[in-house]
Design a protein around this motif. Sequence first.
Motif, PDB file in Angstrom:
ATOM      1  N   TYR A 187       0.831  -1.202   0.000  1.00 25.36           N
ATOM      2  CA  TYR A 187       0.000   0.000   0.000  1.00 25.36           C
ATOM      3  C   TYR A 187       0.872   1.262   0.000  1.00 25.36           C
ATOM      4  O   TYR A 187       0.582   2.233  -0.712  1.00 25.36           O
ATOM      5  CB  TYR A 187      -0.914   0.020   1.226  1.00 25.36           C
ATOM      6  CG  TYR A 187      -2.203  -0.744   1.063  1.00 25.36           C
ATOM      7  CD1 TYR A 187      -3.038  -0.531  -0.026  1.00 25.36           C
ATOM      8  CD2 TYR A 187      -2.595  -1.693   2.014  1.00 25.36           C
ATOM      9  CE1 TYR A 187      -4.227  -1.245  -0.172  1.00 25.36           C
ATOM     10  CE2 TYR A 187      -3.778  -2.409   1.874  1.00 25.36           C
ATOM     11  CZ  TYR A 187      -4.578  -2.180   0.776  1.00 25.36           C
ATOM     12  OH  TYR A 187      -5.751  -2.884   0.631  1.00 25.36           O
ATOM     13  N   LEU A 213       2.285   1.705  -3.434  1.00 28.19           N
ATOM     14  CA  LEU A 213       1.260   2.152  -4.381  1.00 28.19           C
ATOM     15  C   LEU A 213       0.935   3.629  -4.200  1.00 28.19           C
ATOM     16  O   LEU A 213       0.694   4.340  -5.174  1.00 28.19           O
ATOM     17  CB  LEU A 213      -0.005   1.302  -4.223  1.00 28.19           C
ATOM     18  CG  LEU A 213       0.108  -0.126  -4.758  1.00 28.19           C
ATOM     19  CD1 LEU A 213      -1.071  -0.971  -4.285  1.00 28.19           C
ATOM     20  CD2 LEU A 213       0.188  -0.130  -6.276  1.00 28.19           C
ATOM     21  N   CYS A 243       1.464   6.236  -7.112  1.00 26.91           N
ATOM     22  CA  CYS A 243       0.345   7.067  -7.546  1.00 26.91           C
ATOM     23  C   CYS A 243       0.729   8.542  -7.498  1.00 26.91           C
ATOM     24  O   CYS A 243       0.373   9.316  -8.389  1.00 26.91           O
ATOM     25  CB  CYS A 243      -0.865   6.808  -6.653  1.00 26.91           C
ATOM     26  SG  CYS A 243      -2.373   7.612  -7.220  1.00 26.91           S
ATOM     27  N   ALA A 290      -1.381   1.907 -10.946  1.00 29.03           N
ATOM     28  CA  ALA A 290      -1.447   1.996  -9.485  1.00 29.03           C
ATOM     29  C   ALA A 290      -2.839   1.638  -8.975  1.00 29.03           C
ATOM     30  O   ALA A 290      -2.991   0.975  -7.942  1.00 29.03           O
ATOM     31  CB  ALA A 290      -1.069   3.416  -9.036  1.00 29.03           C
ATOM     32  N   GLY A 332      -3.252  -2.098  -9.048  1.00 23.73           N
ATOM     33  CA  GLY A 332      -2.530  -2.690  -7.918  1.00 23.73           C
ATOM     34  C   GLY A 332      -3.248  -2.475  -6.600  1.00 23.73           C
ATOM     35  O   GLY A 332      -3.304  -3.372  -5.752  1.00 23.73           O
ATOM     36  N   CYS A 333      -3.812  -1.281  -6.431  1.00 26.25           N
ATOM     37  CA  CYS A 333      -4.520  -0.968  -5.188  1.00 26.25           C
ATOM     38  C   CYS A 333      -5.775  -1.830  -5.041  1.00 26.25           C
ATOM     39  O   CYS A 333      -6.033  -2.390  -3.963  1.00 26.25           O
ATOM     40  CB  CYS A 333      -4.893   0.514  -5.175  1.00 26.25           C
ATOM     41  SG  CYS A 333      -5.502   1.108  -3.584  1.00 26.25           S
ATOM     42  N   THR A 341      -4.752  -5.410  -4.352  1.00 21.77           N
ATOM     43  CA  THR A 341      -4.282  -5.601  -2.971  1.00 21.77           C
ATOM     44  C   THR A 341      -5.446  -5.587  -1.995  1.00 21.77           C
ATOM     45  O   THR A 341      -5.526  -6.414  -1.077  1.00 21.77           O
ATOM     46  CB  THR A 341      -3.278  -4.487  -2.597  1.00 21.77           C
ATOM     47  OG1 THR A 341      -2.202  -4.479  -3.538  1.00 21.77           O
ATOM     48  CG2 THR A 341      -2.722  -4.699  -1.199  1.00 21.77           C
ATOM     49  N   PHE A 349      -1.059  -6.327 -12.440  1.00 22.91           N
ATOM     50  CA  PHE A 349      -0.219  -5.273 -11.861  1.00 22.91           C
ATOM     51  C   PHE A 349       1.253  -5.624 -11.959  1.00 22.91           C
ATOM     52  O   PHE A 349       2.086  -4.786 -12.340  1.00 22.91           O
ATOM     53  CB  PHE A 349      -0.618  -5.048 -10.398  1.00 22.91           C
ATOM     54  CG  PHE A 349       0.284  -4.104  -9.662  1.00 22.91           C
ATOM     55  CD1 PHE A 349       0.284  -2.750  -9.957  1.00 22.91           C
ATOM     56  CD2 PHE A 349       1.156  -4.578  -8.688  1.00 22.91           C
ATOM     57  CE1 PHE A 349       1.129  -1.878  -9.276  1.00 22.91           C
ATOM     58  CE2 PHE A 349       1.993  -3.719  -7.997  1.00 22.91           C
ATOM     59  CZ  PHE A 349       1.984  -2.363  -8.298  1.00 22.91           C
ATOM     60  N   GLY A 409       8.426  -3.364  -5.158  1.00 21.81           N
ATOM     61  CA  GLY A 409       6.982  -3.454  -5.353  1.00 21.81           C
ATOM     62  C   GLY A 409       6.581  -4.750  -6.024  1.00 21.81           C
ATOM     63  O   GLY A 409       5.577  -5.372  -5.644  1.00 21.81           O
TER      64      GLY A 409
END
Length: 221
Positions: free
Chosen positions: A15, A18, A22, A51, A54-55, A58, A69, A203
Amino acid sequence: MAVEGGMKCVKFLLYVFLLAFCACAINQGPTPGSLLPVVIIAVGAFLFLVALVGCCGTCKENYCLMITFVIFLSLIMLVEVATAIAGYIFRDKVVSEFKKNFQQQMQTYPKDNQTAVFLDKLQQEFKCCGAANYTDWETIPLVPKGQIPDSCCVNVSAGCGIKFNSKDIYTKGCIEMIGGWLRSNALVVAAAPLGIAFVEVLGIVFACCLVKSIQSGYEVM
């Protein structure tokens, strides 16, 4: 199935990554030129989208989103590394292209305030004037004729470029000054995207750990 134990720490670190990713995507300042701002906006939008994927992956612990991602982040990292290496190898070509672009920007200086601000900042930062030297401004239709931008003055003040003395201005061209800086700092310039790529590797590692945990959860189910 929710991840447990050490994977909670991995999710937290992911997080954080990300959020930083971002922030880089949306932190795009104005740049002169007709095509470059469009490219910057497009790249920023793409990074923001990656991003966001990915968020969401996650947060939802979604296997497909996380794989997507990882793939996109890996491609971005490879492009950055390739760009850094190419920029270092072809640094003389980069300087040549910069000279061409600088001369084009000088032509739009009187008509485009954004370009004027950009070139003024460059000349002040690198203590230079014009492309090859201060006489390059003679071909630019500034008012009154024969003046140079105030940013060429050693001590900048309003109107200092109208009736100037060569002893009171920067006489060296920006191509020479900036080109010299690029050559002497080529390793540092190339190291910046490589450093970013290293963070992106972290990441990717975090994302892969989460993917493996999600996959293990599916297998248990």
